[in-house]
Structure formats: structure tokens, C-alpha cells
Design a protein around this motif. Sequence first.
Motif, PDB file in Angstrom:
ATOM      1  N   SER A   1     -46.316 -56.269 105.090  1.00 15.14           N
ATOM      2  CA  SER A   1     -46.423 -55.071 104.254  1.00 15.14           C
ATOM      3  C   SER A   1     -46.293 -53.809 105.092  1.00 15.14           C
ATOM      4  O   SER A   1     -45.620 -52.855 104.703  1.00 15.14           O
ATOM      5  CB  SER A   1     -47.749 -55.055 103.503  1.00 15.14           C
TER       6      SER A   1
ATOM      7  N   HIS B   1     -54.584 -71.040 108.084  1.00 16.90           N
ATOM      8  CA  HIS B   1     -55.922 -70.533 107.754  1.00 16.90           C
ATOM      9  C   HIS B   1     -55.789 -69.306 106.853  1.00 16.90           C
ATOM     10  O   HIS B   1     -54.899 -68.476 107.049  1.00 16.90           O
ATOM     11  CB  HIS B   1     -56.661 -70.178 109.040  1.00 16.90           C
ATOM     12  N   PRO B   2     -56.665 -69.141 105.844  1.00 12.70           N
ATOM     13  CA  PRO B   2     -56.572 -68.003 104.925  1.00 12.70           C
ATOM     14  C   PRO B   2     -56.609 -66.643 105.624  1.00 12.70           C
ATOM     15  O   PRO B   2     -55.909 -65.717 105.224  1.00 12.70           O
ATOM     16  CB  PRO B   2     -57.776 -68.169 104.003  1.00 12.70           C
ATOM     17  N   LEU B   3     -57.394 -66.498 106.698  1.00 12.73           N
ATOM     18  CA  LEU B   3     -57.439 -65.222 107.419  1.00 12.73           C
ATOM     19  C   LEU B   3     -56.107 -64.943 108.118  1.00 12.73           C
ATOM     20  O   LEU B   3     -55.628 -63.813 108.147  1.00 12.73           O
ATOM     21  CB  LEU B   3     -58.586 -65.205 108.428  1.00 12.73           C
TER      22      LEU B   3
ATOM     23  N   TRP C   1     -49.532 -61.369 105.927  1.00 11.27           N
ATOM     24  CA  TRP C   1     -49.153 -60.581 104.755  1.00 11.27           C
ATOM     25  C   TRP C   1     -49.293 -59.084 105.031  1.00 11.27           C
ATOM     26  O   TRP C   1     -48.442 -58.290 104.681  1.00 11.27           O
ATOM     27  CB  TRP C   1     -49.984 -60.989 103.539  1.00 11.27           C
ATOM     28  N   ARG C   2     -50.390 -58.695 105.680  1.00 13.09           N
ATOM     29  CA  ARG C   2     -50.611 -57.289 105.989  1.00 13.09           C
ATOM     30  C   ARG C   2     -49.565 -56.769 106.967  1.00 13.09           C
ATOM     31  O   ARG C   2     -49.081 -55.642 106.835  1.00 13.09           O
ATOM     32  CB  ARG C   2     -52.024 -57.090 106.530  1.00 13.09           C
TER      33      ARG C   2
ATOM     34  N   LEU D   1     -53.187 -66.093 107.184  1.00 14.16           N
ATOM     35  CA  LEU D   1     -52.225 -65.797 106.117  1.00 14.16           C
ATOM     36  C   LEU D   1     -52.366 -64.347 105.657  1.00 14.16           C
ATOM     37  O   LEU D   1     -51.378 -63.642 105.456  1.00 14.16           O
ATOM     38  CB  LEU D   1     -52.435 -66.760 104.950  1.00 14.16           C
ATOM     39  N   ASN D   2     -53.607 -63.877 105.519  1.00 15.07           N
ATOM     40  CA  ASN D   2     -53.865 -62.499 105.123  1.00 15.07           C
ATOM     41  C   ASN D   2     -53.308 -61.534 106.172  1.00 15.07           C
ATOM     42  O   ASN D   2     -52.707 -60.516 105.835  1.00 15.07           O
ATOM     43  CB  ASN D   2     -55.364 -62.281 104.929  1.00 15.07           C
ATOM     44  N   LEU D   3     -53.510 -61.845 107.450  1.00 16.42           N
ATOM     45  CA  LEU D   3     -52.995 -60.993 108.528  1.00 16.42           C
ATOM     46  C   LEU D   3     -51.471 -60.939 108.500  1.00 16.42           C
ATOM     47  O   LEU D   3     -50.882 -59.862 108.623  1.00 16.42           O
ATOM     48  CB  LEU D   3     -53.484 -61.504 109.884  1.00 16.42           C
TER      49      LEU D   3
END
Length: 84
Positions: free
Chosen positions: A14, A2-4, A10-11, A6-8
Motif C-alpha cells: 500500500s 503468519h498473520p502479522l 500488505w502495508r 501478511l499485514n506487514l
Amino acid sequence: MHPLALNLVWRLISLRSSLAAQYGMLVDNEGYEFGACTIASEKLVQEIAVTSNAEITNLTYILSVEKEVLGVDSATASQPKLEA
């Protein structure tokens, strides 16, 4: 994925990279020594020297007590100055 999610991910990657770059000396420390603990302007100031990779990093913590709980107001890291 899910895009959310994936964003989590990545964060988190980082953040881990940033913490390792800035505070790696805490993770890979070879020892530490507590220095002076003083009171200034109703705040506690605690100094700690951390040795990592044969280098010393001085950490200075500004602490406060509220309702009998110790809290960190700020922290700074610095390298010792070389003697001339």
C-alpha cells in the motif's frame, strides 16, 4: 504465512502504491532544475522544477538547520499555472 507478516506485506504494498501515485515524477524524472533558494523567517526555501512525462512539477522545500544538520520541515508539489 503468519498473520502479522501478511499485514506487514500488505502495508508495504500500500505504501509503495501510494508513493508511486503521489511522487512518480521523482522516480521517472527526465531532469530537474534548482531554482531560487531564499531565506524567510529563519527558514531556507528551496525551489526545484522536475520534468517527467513532458510535464513540469514544481517542488518547494522548507528547510531548517539544527546543530549544523540540514532538515526538511515541509515539502509541497504544484503544477505551473497556465498563462491566459
